[in-house]
Design an enzyme around this catalytic site. Structure first.
Site, mmCIF file in Angstrom:
data_model
loop_
_atom_site.group_PDB
_atom_site.id
_atom_site.type_symbol
_atom_site.label_atom_id
_atom_site.label_comp_id
_atom_site.label_asym_id
_atom_site.label_seq_id
_atom_site.Cartn_x
_atom_site.Cartn_y
_atom_site.Cartn_z
ATOM 1 N N LYS A 165 -8.794 -1.764 5.721
ATOM 2 C CA LYS A 165 -9.017 -2.274 4.362
ATOM 3 C C LYS A 165 -7.961 -3.317 4.001
ATOM 4 C CE LYS A 165 -9.272 2.039 3.108
ATOM 5 N NZ LYS A 165 -9.491 3.397 2.680
ATOM 6 N N SER A 196 -8.068 3.551 8.959
ATOM 7 C CA SER A 196 -8.750 3.500 7.674
ATOM 8 C C SER A 196 -7.972 2.610 6.695
ATOM 9 C CB SER A 196 -8.864 4.937 7.139
ATOM 10 O OG SER A 196 -9.242 4.954 5.801
ATOM 11 N N HIS A 256 0.856 -1.191 0.000
ATOM 12 C CA HIS A 256 0.000 0.000 0.000
ATOM 13 C C HIS A 256 0.889 1.237 0.000
ATOM 14 C CE1 HIS A 256 -3.415 2.601 0.722
ATOM 15 N NE2 HIS A 256 -2.623 3.267 1.537
ATOM 16 N N ASP A 293 -15.459 1.993 7.095
ATOM 17 C CA ASP A 293 -14.442 2.958 6.663
ATOM 18 C C ASP A 293 -14.934 3.767 5.484
ATOM 19 O OD1 ASP A 293 -11.761 4.170 6.522
ATOM 20 O OD2 ASP A 293 -11.789 3.215 4.560
ATOM 21 N N ARG A 295 -15.214 12.140 6.940
ATOM 22 C CA ARG A 295 -14.003 12.884 7.336
ATOM 23 C C ARG A 295 -13.588 13.853 6.237
ATOM 24 N NH1 ARG A 295 -10.223 8.402 7.701
ATOM 25 N NH2 ARG A 295 -8.634 9.987 8.032
HETATM 26 N N1 URA Z 1 -6.377 6.855 2.590
HETATM 27 C C1 URA Z 1 -7.291 6.095 3.213
HETATM 28 O O1 URA Z 1 -7.648 5.022 2.741
HETATM 29 N N2 URA Z 1 -7.794 6.549 4.372
HETATM 30 C C2 URA Z 1 -7.426 7.709 4.940
HETATM 31 O O2 URA Z 1 -7.912 8.034 6.000
HETATM 32 C C3 URA Z 1 -6.478 8.489 4.274
HETATM 33 C C4 URA Z 1 -5.962 8.040 3.090
#
Ligand code: URA
Length: 425
Positions: free
Chosen positions: A190, A186, A85, A164, A171
């Site tokens: 995932k 967050s 990621h 999320d 957010r």
């Molecule tokens: N990317 C995400 O998936 N979540 C966040 O909170 C910020 C960047």
């Protein structure tokens, strides 16, 4: 499960207290199914923005977000899995050569990706520039492709961490994105829900990154690594420089073309360096002893790329779309490129049509910016520095404006600093 009064939970956090595990589990479940309203969660998100979540609250919060949806299971595969990621950077096409490269070394790569929003591009938008390629796969198709080809880059299904999805959107419109605790929860909810057993994080730092300051990037990396390990995922983070954009292109088709160059054994040195550094980490995390440089040089990674694209309906031999209009920016003086503003380059690509302002906007496959010299390279006055690509000539003036002053040219030779700045385990 017990029921709580959300207003009490908001007050607790507002006043610097901590939430119990039961309170957090209830809150996330109740927000996901609508018993807690957006206005209440927004107030709580703001309280967390200022107060944070402690070392007990954060793993519970992350787990509750994972439990809000499905968790994928790759344990039936005959090879180990590893995922990557990146927190997002300009010209960051690394996933494209990295996934087939790691697969060519014997590790399955289930890379669930997203579309771009704002100045950093989305991996799916880039791959959709390839004629015929499709991002949506069923779980069965994904598993079959992982077993057969070894690498999949596809859209994350809506069943992964739905809490999320809702909270991130909230957010985004309430000024509460920039919280290390909530960003970590967050991203990691995932990634953990995706079911990989090893995870390498590329945490960007610098002007073109989400986190501009090194200490914030390190803190984010440390927090995410701890969350991954607590969930049983072998996790490592590299903190990498994002002051200058990566490679020589930012956009969609232009980044696919550059990725193919890397897979063919060429491509810009920084893209090759970061691809190999992340591949080594992914292989080590998955417990596989293999040399990714050899897999790249031998063409094995390119073979996996071609099969990966074809398995998702894409034609790896089809010409990539070319923009209807181009415009060139030339160097004003002789010298060496001292700096290139990643944020300006990302914004220019976005303004040319490579990215979207709202989730539902389309993107132009051929739009983007390419450049001929990067930090440390010599340039001559009048030499082409940037080329802007778009299908819509009206977009050129604002993109050109964005690139004004984006490159500083020094009269003295300049050495580019290291790309990998730190490693957090
Ligand atoms: N990317 C995400 O998936 N979540 C966040 O909170 C910020 C960047």
């Amino acid at each position: 499960m017990s029921t709580f009064d959300v207003v009490d939970l908001i007050r607790t956090k507002r006043d610097g207290g901590t939430l119990s595990d039961d309170e957090i589990r209830w809150l996330i479940a109740a927000y996901t199914d609508g018993r807690v309203g957006d206005e209440q969660m927004a107030a709580l998100a703001m309280a967390i923005f200022f107060r944070g979540l402690d070392d007990r609250e954060l793993p519970t919060w992350t787990q509750a977000m994972i439990d809000s949806g499905v968790r994928m299971d790759f344990s039936s595969l005959s090879r180990p899995t590893a995922d990557k990621h990146s927190t997002g950077g300009v010209g960051d096409k690394i996933t494209l050569p990295l996934a087939p490269l790691v697969a060519a070394c014997g590790v399955a790569v289930p890379q669930l990706s997203g579309r771009g929003l704002g100045h950093t591009g989305g991996t799916l938008d880039k791959l959709e520039a390839i004629p015929g390629w499709r991002a949506a796969l069923s779980n069965e198709e994904m598993l079959a492709q992982l077993e057969d080809v070894g690498a999949v880059i596809c859209a994350a299904g809506s069943g992964l961490a739905p809490a999320d999805k809702k909270l991130y959107a909230l957010r985004d419109v309430t000024g509460t994105v920039e919280s290390i605790a909530m960003i970590s929860a967050s991203i990691m909810s995932k990634k953990i829900a995706e079911g990989t057993s090893a995870l390498v994080l590329d945490v960007k730092t610098g002007a073109g990154a989400f986190m501009k300051k090194r200490e914030d990037s390190d803190a984010l990396a440390r927090t995410m690594v701890a969350l991954g390990k607590a969930a049983g995922v072998n996790t490592v983070a590299l903190v990498t420089d994002m002051c200058a954009p990566l490679g020589r292109s930012a956009g969609n088709a232009v980044e696919v073309a550059e990725s193919v160059e890397v897979l063919a054994g060429g491509g810009p040195a920084d893209v090759v360096e970061l691809t190999l550094a992340l591949a080594r980490e992914m292989l080590a995390c998955a417990g596989v002893d293999a040399d990714p440089a050899a897999a790249l040089a031998s063409g094995r990674a390119m073979d996996v790329w071609r099969r990966m694209i074809a398995a998702q309906g894409g034609d790896p031999d089809a010409p990539l779309p070319v923009a209807r209009h181009t415009e060139v920016v030339r160097a004003a003086s002789d010298g060496w490129v001292a700096s290139m503003d990643a944020l300006a380059v990302g914004l220019a690509a976005w303004r040319l049509g490579a990215g979207r302002a709202r989730k539902e906007d389309p993107v132009q496959a051929a739009a983007g910016v390419t450049w001929t010299a990067s930090v440390g390279d010599p340039v001559r006055a009048g030499q082409e520095l940037f080329r802007l690509h778009t299908d819509d000539a009206d977009r050129l003036p604002r993109a050109l404006e964005t690139l004004e002053g984006a490159v500083a040219i020094s009269r003295e030779p300049v050495e580019r600093g290291p790309l990998v700045l730190g490693r957090i385990t």
